[in-house]
Design a protein around this motif. Sequence first.
Motif, PDB file in Angstrom:
ATOM      1  N   ASN A  42      19.614  54.954  12.218  1.00  0.00           N
ATOM      2  CA  ASN A  42      18.947  53.949  12.664  1.00  0.00           C
ATOM      3  C   ASN A  42      19.564  52.875  13.590  1.00  0.00           C
ATOM      4  O   ASN A  42      20.402  52.243  13.049  1.00  0.00           O
ATOM      5  CB  ASN A  42      18.284  53.054  11.210  1.00  0.00           C
ATOM      6  CG  ASN A  42      17.111  52.244  11.546  1.00  0.00           C
ATOM      7  OD1 ASN A  42      16.758  51.595  12.579  1.00  0.00           O
ATOM      8  ND2 ASN A  42      16.296  51.923  10.558  1.00  0.00           N
ATOM      9  N   TYR A  43      19.089  52.926  14.870  1.00  0.00           N
ATOM     10  CA  TYR A  43      19.657  51.978  15.990  1.00  0.00           C
ATOM     11  C   TYR A  43      19.480  50.493  15.478  1.00  0.00           C
ATOM     12  O   TYR A  43      20.106  49.702  16.300  1.00  0.00           O
ATOM     13  CB  TYR A  43      19.238  52.392  17.210  1.00  0.00           C
ATOM     14  CG  TYR A  43      19.903  53.855  17.765  1.00  0.00           C
ATOM     15  CD1 TYR A  43      21.067  53.828  18.127  1.00  0.00           C
ATOM     16  CD2 TYR A  43      19.009  55.087  17.465  1.00  0.00           C
ATOM     17  CE1 TYR A  43      21.745  54.973  18.378  1.00  0.00           C
ATOM     18  CE2 TYR A  43      19.646  56.391  17.862  1.00  0.00           C
ATOM     19  CZ  TYR A  43      21.036  56.194  18.392  1.00  0.00           C
ATOM     20  OH  TYR A  43      21.443  57.522  18.754  1.00  0.00           O
ATOM     21  N   ILE A  44      18.599  50.218  14.716  1.00  0.00           N
ATOM     22  CA  ILE A  44      18.672  48.852  14.330  1.00  0.00           C
ATOM     23  C   ILE A  44      19.969  48.426  13.620  1.00  0.00           C
ATOM     24  O   ILE A  44      20.337  47.097  14.021  1.00  0.00           O
ATOM     25  CB  ILE A  44      17.338  48.682  13.490  1.00  0.00           C
ATOM     26  CG1 ILE A  44      16.148  48.983  13.832  1.00  0.00           C
ATOM     27  CG2 ILE A  44      17.366  46.951  12.835  1.00  0.00           C
ATOM     28  CD1 ILE A  44      15.747  48.147  15.039  1.00  0.00           C
ATOM     29  N   TYR A  45      20.753  49.104  13.020  1.00  0.00           N
ATOM     30  CA  TYR A  45      21.762  48.639  12.542  1.00  0.00           C
ATOM     31  C   TYR A  45      23.063  48.877  13.388  1.00  0.00           C
ATOM     32  O   TYR A  45      24.168  48.853  12.905  1.00  0.00           O
ATOM     33  CB  TYR A  45      22.170  49.524  11.152  1.00  0.00           C
ATOM     34  CG  TYR A  45      21.038  49.369  10.153  1.00  0.00           C
ATOM     35  CD1 TYR A  45      20.997  48.045   9.532  1.00  0.00           C
ATOM     36  CD2 TYR A  45      20.207  50.201   9.819  1.00  0.00           C
ATOM     37  CE1 TYR A  45      19.929  47.732   8.488  1.00  0.00           C
ATOM     38  CE2 TYR A  45      19.110  49.822   8.940  1.00  0.00           C
ATOM     39  CZ  TYR A  45      19.030  48.707   8.327  1.00  0.00           C
ATOM     40  OH  TYR A  45      18.161  48.473   7.354  1.00  0.00           O
ATOM     41  N   HIS A  46      22.899  49.217  14.498  1.00  0.00           N
ATOM     42  CA  HIS A  46      24.191  49.338  15.239  1.00  0.00           C
ATOM     43  C   HIS A  46      24.823  48.041  15.692  1.00  0.00           C
ATOM     44  O   HIS A  46      23.673  47.020  15.909  1.00  0.00           O
ATOM     45  CB  HIS A  46      23.608  50.082  16.933  1.00  0.00           C
ATOM     46  CG  HIS A  46      24.595  50.341  17.814  1.00  0.00           C
ATOM     47  ND1 HIS A  46      25.176  49.476  18.707  1.00  0.00           N
ATOM     48  CD2 HIS A  46      25.181  51.401  18.126  1.00  0.00           C
ATOM     49  CE1 HIS A  46      26.243  49.910  19.267  1.00  0.00           C
ATOM     50  NE2 HIS A  46      26.355  51.504  18.953  1.00  0.00           N
TER      51      HIS A  46
END
Length: 131
Positions: free
Chosen positions: A96-100
Motif C-alpha cells: 500500500n503506497y499510502i504507507y511509503h
Amino acid sequence: MKLKYFGVLILAIGLAFLYFFINPSEVDFLPKCPLYVSTGIYCPGCGSQRATHHLLRLDFWGVIQQNILYFVALFVLAYHFIVTSINLLFKKRIYNYIYHPKTPIIILIVVIVFWILRNIPYYPFNLLAPH
C-alpha cells in the motif's frame, strides 16, 4: 470501545443526511471557512462542504467544480480501502503506497501547490476556485 465506534457511525450518518438535504451554499447556519471569511483567500479545503453535498447527490461534476482536491482525495481513500480489504480478505501482501515514507511529503507538496494555484485570479487557475 464498540460504543465509541457506534457513536461515530451515528454521527456520520446524521451528517450525511444533513448534507444530502441541505445545500451549504443556501443556508447560513453551517460553518464558513475562517481563512476565506477573514482574508478572502481560498484554503485547500474551501468548497468541501458543497462538494460533500454534491457527492451525496452523485453529482461528480459539482464535486470537481467545488474542490478538485476533494475528488482526488476520494480516489486516494478508495485506493487505500481497496488494497487494505484485498490484503485482509484474501491474505495477500499487496504493498500500500499510502504507507511509503515519501507519501506525506508528496501530499503536502500537492496541497501547497493547489493552495497557491487556486488563489491566482487568472484563467486557467481561477477554475480551481470553488464555483
